[in-house]
Design a protein around this motif. Structure first.
Motif, mmCIF file in Angstrom:
data_model
loop_
_atom_site.group_PDB
_atom_site.id
_atom_site.type_symbol
_atom_site.label_atom_id
_atom_site.label_comp_id
_atom_site.label_asym_id
_atom_site.label_seq_id
_atom_site.Cartn_x
_atom_site.Cartn_y
_atom_site.Cartn_z
ATOM 1 N N ALA A 74 -2.673 -1.908 -6.772
ATOM 2 C CA ALA A 74 -4.034 -1.689 -6.276
ATOM 3 C C ALA A 74 -4.832 -2.992 -6.386
ATOM 4 O O ALA A 74 -5.590 -3.357 -5.476
ATOM 5 C CB ALA A 74 -4.711 -0.571 -7.061
ATOM 6 N N ALA A 75 -4.647 -3.713 -7.493
ATOM 7 C CA ALA A 75 -5.344 -4.987 -7.660
ATOM 8 C C ALA A 75 -4.926 -5.971 -6.578
ATOM 9 O O ALA A 75 -5.754 -6.717 -6.039
ATOM 10 C CB ALA A 75 -5.043 -5.562 -9.043
ATOM 11 N N LEU A 76 -3.645 -5.933 -6.219
ATOM 12 C CA LEU A 76 -3.146 -6.835 -5.189
ATOM 13 C C LEU A 76 -3.750 -6.491 -3.829
ATOM 14 O O LEU A 76 -4.122 -7.379 -3.045
ATOM 15 C CB LEU A 76 -1.619 -6.734 -5.141
ATOM 16 C CG LEU A 76 -0.895 -7.894 -4.509
ATOM 17 C CD1 LEU A 76 -1.225 -9.176 -5.233
ATOM 18 C CD2 LEU A 76 0.595 -7.646 -4.536
ATOM 19 N N THR A 77 -3.862 -5.195 -3.553
ATOM 20 C CA THR A 77 -4.493 -4.754 -2.307
ATOM 21 C C THR A 77 -5.916 -5.278 -2.211
ATOM 22 O O THR A 77 -6.346 -5.792 -1.174
ATOM 23 C CB THR A 77 -4.508 -3.215 -2.240
ATOM 24 O OG1 THR A 77 -3.198 -2.735 -2.458
ATOM 25 C CG2 THR A 77 -5.016 -2.730 -0.898
ATOM 26 N N LEU A 78 -6.641 -5.159 -3.323
ATOM 27 C CA LEU A 78 -8.021 -5.658 -3.357
ATOM 28 C C LEU A 78 -8.049 -7.170 -3.177
ATOM 29 O O LEU A 78 -8.914 -7.703 -2.477
ATOM 30 C CB LEU A 78 -8.671 -5.289 -4.688
ATOM 31 C CG LEU A 78 -9.308 -3.911 -4.761
ATOM 32 C CD1 LEU A 78 -9.778 -3.627 -6.173
ATOM 33 C CD2 LEU A 78 -10.483 -3.831 -3.788
ATOM 34 N N PRO A 110 -13.479 -3.523 2.559
ATOM 35 C CA PRO A 110 -12.877 -4.860 2.570
ATOM 36 C C PRO A 110 -11.437 -4.855 2.080
ATOM 37 O O PRO A 110 -11.044 -5.796 1.411
ATOM 38 C CB PRO A 110 -13.759 -5.598 1.577
ATOM 39 C CG PRO A 110 -14.036 -4.549 0.522
ATOM 40 C CD PRO A 110 -14.015 -3.213 1.221
ATOM 41 N N LEU A 111 -10.669 -3.828 2.367
ATOM 42 C CA LEU A 111 -9.321 -3.755 1.809
ATOM 43 C C LEU A 111 -8.320 -4.420 2.747
ATOM 44 O O LEU A 111 -8.636 -4.764 3.888
ATOM 45 C CB LEU A 111 -8.955 -2.291 1.549
ATOM 46 C CG LEU A 111 -9.896 -1.657 0.525
ATOM 47 C CD1 LEU A 111 -9.889 -0.160 0.636
ATOM 48 C CD2 LEU A 111 -9.520 -2.094 -0.868
ATOM 49 N N LEU A 118 -7.859 5.940 -4.058
ATOM 50 C CA LEU A 118 -8.751 5.542 -2.969
ATOM 51 C C LEU A 118 -8.431 4.144 -2.456
ATOM 52 O O LEU A 118 -8.530 3.882 -1.265
ATOM 53 C CB LEU A 118 -10.200 5.596 -3.436
ATOM 54 C CG LEU A 118 -10.836 6.982 -3.367
ATOM 55 C CD1 LEU A 118 -12.289 6.896 -3.783
ATOM 56 C CD2 LEU A 118 -10.735 7.564 -1.967
ATOM 57 N N VAL A 119 -8.045 3.233 -3.340
ATOM 58 C CA VAL A 119 -7.807 1.849 -2.903
ATOM 59 C C VAL A 119 -6.719 1.782 -1.826
ATOM 60 O O VAL A 119 -6.977 1.347 -0.702
ATOM 61 C CB VAL A 119 -7.498 0.934 -4.100
ATOM 62 C CG1 VAL A 119 -7.046 -0.437 -3.634
ATOM 63 C CG2 VAL A 119 -8.705 0.823 -5.002
ATOM 64 N N VAL A 157 0.823 -1.203 0.000
ATOM 65 C CA VAL A 157 0.000 0.000 0.000
ATOM 66 C C VAL A 157 0.862 1.260 0.000
ATOM 67 O O VAL A 157 0.616 2.213 -0.743
ATOM 68 C CB VAL A 157 -0.924 -0.045 1.235
ATOM 69 C CG1 VAL A 157 -1.443 1.315 1.549
ATOM 70 C CG2 VAL A 157 -2.056 -1.013 0.986
ATOM 71 N N LYS A 158 1.904 1.242 0.829
ATOM 72 C CA LYS A 158 2.692 2.464 0.977
ATOM 73 C C LYS A 158 3.499 2.747 -0.284
ATOM 74 O O LYS A 158 3.560 3.890 -0.738
ATOM 75 C CB LYS A 158 3.600 2.314 2.203
ATOM 76 C CG LYS A 158 4.447 3.501 2.480
ATOM 77 C CD LYS A 158 3.611 4.750 2.639
ATOM 78 C CE LYS A 158 2.944 4.802 3.989
ATOM 79 N NZ LYS A 158 2.193 6.029 4.196
#
Lengths: 131, 507
Positions: B459-463, B385-386, B374-375, B336-337
């Motif tokens: 971002a896809a990985l975070t989701l 649900p992140l 935003l993600v 994320v960071k």
């Protein structure tokens, strides 16, 4: 300011002398004080002396390749010396071909260290002096 | 197995060497660097699957048996960290092909970047505390070079502070290693762990533990020794800041978790409360620092500090759930960071600045960038649900189970303040009307793709972690159980080595 005539004349001689001395230190490092690191420093001192006498550009021409390239080749040599061990007892386990003369994969490793030190020390110094 | 074990070290080392050889050909360095990053990721994934199947993988370098030689140990935690390192290397290597690539590569970005990765991978692989020190040095020296890549006055100012404060931390580390060797007569982590509970002078051992906590804490930027981080990170160029934010402090966190679960586990009653207080203070000061700033990079830098606090909760509580929470949190946070820093770079391209005052109207102009922001932003704040929700959930639940209510409460409140500063960025940069002066910086289509592709992937990985948490949680729990199983680690490293006769040996 131009360096003095004496310095300019001596610079190539000192450089030429530093190389055999550095090789000697590299080889004798097998059983005695010395080795790739110290040998590399001696060779780099020769390069630096040359740069002081003849200027940065002349020293860069003398090396022919960028100092970083020397570094890279040195590291690759050091890695390569460990590869035979990788297939046997463990990475960097060294083999000897002629132990009495210090010939073996450890010498390749040390040569790698030598080149890396020459490259690094020259790079640092050549970046710091004015041409 | 041998080859696999050293691959995460050899790949970045050879990549750094080859890119250095091609010093005068930056155009060739770039694809080479990217290939090295992909190879690293591949080898790390292979290691993780091997460590999952066979337990900790151990290799003796140069054929010298432990505890005399240097041992490489890859357990699940190490393997997870290596995978995430490979992932970040790939993401940043792609991102670094974006705006400014030519200047960066001329200044030597590629060799330095891969040297940094080498240091990080080495720190995650080693089973020897002095070797760990050496890898820290490799990483630091590379990071000094990366930090002042553009050679601006601002960068050199930040770089000097970074060097000075990190050297102090390094000095503490070296002193602690020396004292530890004096106490235990060994530098092998497993061997130290074997000897540590039985040595007579437990007071001195605890003092060494405190020194190590200071040393690793300085690297991890915990309260009160975090000042070097916000002083330096915002000056670095964006790919550099992203890889720093992702990996450097986490190596400190890794070292804390490794050393305090392995060597000082028997003294958890002493260290637990200390780490707990440090964790809380780190969370609070970091988030307050972020709340007071109006430059995107500075806000994000302070948030690194704040999040480090969460990762320490595992060491404070020492329960399987808490440590699993820490592991999951580290993984989530790195993704994320790094992504937020990558997005900050994209925001600067689209909006022309890092300063919130001069940004604006990005939501109207670039809605996709808004969604991509935003993600990770909401994930950082811990909204379901992140991925951040699960990390925080595990940490706070572990706190409640261990009846550390203050810790859990602080963790919750800090989450709220994190949300506040993320909303601040959102309001100012995306929602506010576009200021007159704001102009996007022109860039080519290629640069745009290189910038957006890693952002999208992360971002896809975070989701994915958020929506499909089960395997990640299971992996973290397995890693935590392995971390707490000290005998298993010692057995894996020392095996049938004759231990009798070693100093302090428990015959």
């Amino acid at each position: 300011m131009m360096p003095s005539l004496i310095l300019r004349t001596m610079a190539p001689l000192v450089f030429a002398l530093s190389l055999p001395v550095s090789f000697f230190i590299l080889i004798q490092g097998h059983n005695n004080p010395g080795g790739g690191f110290v040998g590399g420093l001696v060779a780099a001192a020769g390069v630096i002396f040359y740069a002081l006498g003849r200027g940065r550009d002349a020293a860069t021409d003398l090396l022919r390749v960028p100092p970083a390239t020397l570094c890279g080749v040195g590291i690759l040599l050091a890695v390569a010396s460990g590869v035979p061990g990788l297939l046997g007892a463990g990475f960097l386990t060294h083999d000897w071909w002629a132990p009495a003369y210090g010939l073996g994969t450890a010498l390749i490793f040390d040569t790698g260290v030598y080149l890396t030190v020459v490259g690094t020390a020259s790079a640092i110094f050549l970046a710091l002096i004015r041409s | 197995m041998q080859i696999l074990l050293v691959a995460p070290l050899l790949i970045p080392l050879c990549t750094a060497a080859l890119t250095a050889i091609l010093w005068s050909r930056p155009d060739l360095q770039r694809p080479l660097g990217l290939a090295g990053a992909w190879l690293l990721l591949g080898s790390a994934v292979a290691l993780l699957s091997a460590a999952w199947e066979h337990g900790p993988l151990v290799g003796q370098m140069g054929g010298w048996a432990a505890p005399y030689g240097i041992t490489l140990v890859i357990d699940l935690f190490s393997a997870i960290m290596l995978v995430i390192t490979g992932l970040m290397a790939v993401a940043v290597a792609i991102y670094a092909m974006g705006p400014g690539a030519v200047e960066r590569d001329k200044a030597g970005f590629q060799p330095l970047f891969h040297s940094l990765i080498l240091g990080v991978a080495g720190a995650f692989s080693t089973g020897d505390i002095f070797n760990l020190y050496v890898w820290f040095e490799v990483m630091l020296i590379a990071s000094f070079g990366l930090l002042v890549l553009d050679r601006t006055r601002e960068q050199i100012d930040g770089g000097l502070r970074y060097v000075a404060l990190n050297l102090v931390g390094t000095l503490f580390f070296l002193m602690a290693v020396g004292l530890l060797y004096g106490l235990t007569g060994t530098l092998n982590l497993a061997d130290i762990a074997r000897v540590a509970p039985d040595i007579e002078n437990q007071g001195a051992l605890a003092a060494v533990g405190v020194l190590l906590l200071i040393a690793f804490g300085a690297k991890a930027a915990v309260f009160p020794i975090f000042n070097w981080l916000p002083a330096a990170y915002h000056t670095a160029s964006m790919p550099v800041a992203a890889i720093f934010a992702a990996l450097l402090t986490k190596v400190g966190v890794y070292a804390i978790i490794r050393v305090f679960t392995l060597i000082f586990a028997h003294d958890a009653a002493f260290f637990g409360p200390i780490v707990g207080v440090i964790a809380m203070a780190t969370m609070v000061t970091g988030v307050l620092g972020a709340a007071s700033h109006y430059d995107v990079r500075r806000i994000l830098s302070f948030h690194i500090i704040s999040q480090i606090g969460y990762m320490l909760v595992g060491v404070a509580l020492m329960t399987p759930l808490a440590i699993a929470g820490s592991v999951l949190y580290v993984v989530h946070h790195i993704i994320v960071k790094a992504n937020l820093f990558l997005i900050a770079g994209a925001m600067r391209q689209e909006g022309g600045s890092f300063a919130l005052r001069r940004l604006g109207g990005l939501w109207a102009a670039k809605p996709i960038l808004g969604l991509l922001f935003l993600v990770p932003a909401l994930s950082l704040a811990g909204l379901p649900p992140l991925s951040g929700f699960w990390g925080k959930f595990a940490v706070i639940r572990a706190g409640l189970e261990a009846e550390a209510y203050v810790l859990a409460g602080v963790a919750l409140a800090v989450g709220l303040l994190t949300l506040y500063s993320m909303i601040k960025i959102w309001n100012e940069a995306f929602w506010k009307m576009k200021p007159e002066a704001a102009k996007s910086i022109p860039w080519t289509r290629r640069e745009r793709v290189a910038t957006y592709a890693p952002i999208l992937a992360l971002a896809a990985l975070t989701l994915t972690i958020g929506l499909w948490t089960e395997p990640f949680a299971a992996l973290s729990l397995a890693a935590a159980e392995e971390l707490l199983d000290r005998q298993g680690y010692i057995q894996a490293v020392l095996g049938s080595v004759q231990t009798a006769g070693l100093p302090g040996g428990a015959e």
